[in-house]
Design an enzyme around this catalytic site. Structure first.
Site, mmCIF file in Angstrom:
data_model
loop_
_atom_site.group_PDB
_atom_site.id
_atom_site.type_symbol
_atom_site.label_atom_id
_atom_site.label_comp_id
_atom_site.label_asym_id
_atom_site.label_seq_id
_atom_site.Cartn_x
_atom_site.Cartn_y
_atom_site.Cartn_z
ATOM 1 N N LYS A 95 0.779 -1.209 -0.118
ATOM 2 C CA LYS A 95 -0.180 -0.164 0.015
ATOM 3 C C LYS A 95 0.863 1.211 -0.040
ATOM 4 O O LYS A 95 0.721 2.371 -0.564
ATOM 5 C CB LYS A 95 -0.941 0.109 1.207
ATOM 6 C CG LYS A 95 -2.088 -1.153 1.122
ATOM 7 C CD LYS A 95 -2.830 -1.322 2.391
ATOM 8 C CE LYS A 95 -3.619 -2.556 2.204
ATOM 9 N NZ LYS A 95 -4.156 -3.087 3.630
ATOM 10 N N ASP A 127 -11.020 3.186 5.304
ATOM 11 C CA ASP A 127 -11.556 1.849 5.247
ATOM 12 C C ASP A 127 -12.934 1.825 5.026
ATOM 13 O O ASP A 127 -13.779 0.996 4.787
ATOM 14 C CB ASP A 127 -11.366 0.850 6.175
ATOM 15 C CG ASP A 127 -9.923 0.263 6.136
ATOM 16 O OD1 ASP A 127 -9.591 -0.140 4.961
ATOM 17 O OD2 ASP A 127 -9.103 -0.134 6.968
ATOM 18 N N GLN A 138 -3.763 -1.406 9.791
ATOM 19 C CA GLN A 138 -3.776 -2.741 9.226
ATOM 20 C C GLN A 138 -4.211 -3.898 10.269
ATOM 21 O O GLN A 138 -3.977 -3.720 11.354
ATOM 22 C CB GLN A 138 -2.347 -3.226 8.870
ATOM 23 C CG GLN A 138 -2.005 -4.488 8.125
ATOM 24 C CD GLN A 138 -2.870 -4.646 6.659
ATOM 25 O OE1 GLN A 138 -2.482 -3.634 5.856
ATOM 26 N NE2 GLN A 138 -3.580 -5.571 6.608
#
Length: 292
Positions: free
Chosen positions: A58, A125, A102
């Protein structure tokens, strides 16, 4: 899918992701031209090799797109308060537009509690309770990445959704439930009749066999077999489980002989999920800069 006779059209996620990321790149260039450098912060807790690898991917993608990516790595022994303090610092930093924690985090920590500390507008998210509420009410906000990616994938490949019967096997907070809300909304790429069923329903195949579009979101490897699929249906494999770095999908590859269209085992929903994360991040930067 070479091990089975494949009659289904393959719904690859890569061209969808490429299209979304091209739009993200244009938005980043416009932000930079206006003096704003978009920033996606990442947080890793512990020393899980797979999680560290995902963070590296990422961060590399962020750099390619023109983001800066401040990173904090907490030890596996970090406390809940330690994690909350990192998130509070990123909340207060006006130069940070999006934050990614994460998952999974070590078992002694509560991910949901940490998520509630995060500024909902920096939640890339799309899983903060405020953002889930926005989704339920049809209000603007970051969308959960996998559901948004599935809607984009179906639209890109010209799969009609409006007015059709969609069955989602799985009711999880990250996929099944938000996807049901998303695809039921009145929009050309949604507007479906959505049924959510789960493995707690003894006769769940009765529902999946009638679906025009079937989304597997149970996180149970191989749960969807050919006999669970309506011939000619569109099948989307959203649920996966990992053994180390080995991906175990919900949809058995043999379903390609029955379905009319199907996502591949690798390269289906995964790339679109990552693309939607960066779309959320760049939109957060646009909102902060008054350019939304």
């Amino acid at each position: 899918m070479s091990s089975v006779e494949t009659t289904a059209r393959i719904l690859s996620g890569k061209p969808v992701a490429d299209q979304v990321l091209a739009e993200v790149t244009e938005a980043v260039q416009a932000l930079r031209a206006a003096g704003v450098t978009p920033a996606l912060a990442t947080v890793l807790v512990g020393d899980d090799d797979a999680s560290a690898g995902y963070i590296r991917i990422k961060q590399r993608q962020a750099a390619e797109l023109g983001f800066v990516s401040p990173h904090v790595h907490l030890s596996a022994s970090a406390s809940q308060a330690d994690l909350h303090a990192v998130l509070a610092d990123f909340n207060a930093d006006k130069d940070v537009h999006g934050v990614l924690v994460q998952h999974p985090i070590p078992g002694h920590l509560d991910y949901d509690r940490a998520l509630q500390v995060l500024d909902p507008d920096k939640d890339v998210d799309g899983m903060h309770p405020v953002n889930m509420g926005r989704l339920a009410l049809g209000l603007p906000g970051p969308l959960p990445c996998t559901p948004a990616g599935i809607e984009a994938l179906l639209a890109y490949h010209g799969v009609p959704v409006s007015g059709r019967e969609v069955v989602i096997l799985g009711r999880g907070a990250t996929l099944g439930r938000p996807l049901a809300m998303l695809l039921a909304q009145k929009r050309p790429t949604a507007n479906a009749a959505v049924t959510v069923v789960h493995t707690g329903v003894p006769d769940w195949p009765r529902y999946t066999r009638r679906a025009e579009i079937l989304v597997a979101a149970a996180g149970v490897p191989g749960i969807i077999q050919p006999e669970h699929v309506r011939p000619g249906a569109v099948v989307v494999g959203g649920g996966v489980r990992y053994e180390g770095r080995r991906l175990l999908p919900d949809v058995d590859e043999s379903c390609a002989a029955v379905a009319g269209a199907i996502t591949p085992r690798v390269g289906g929903v995964g790339p679109t999920t990552v693309a939607m994360l960066f779309r959320n991040a760049v939109r957060a930067a646009q909102r902060a800069a008054g350019m939304a």
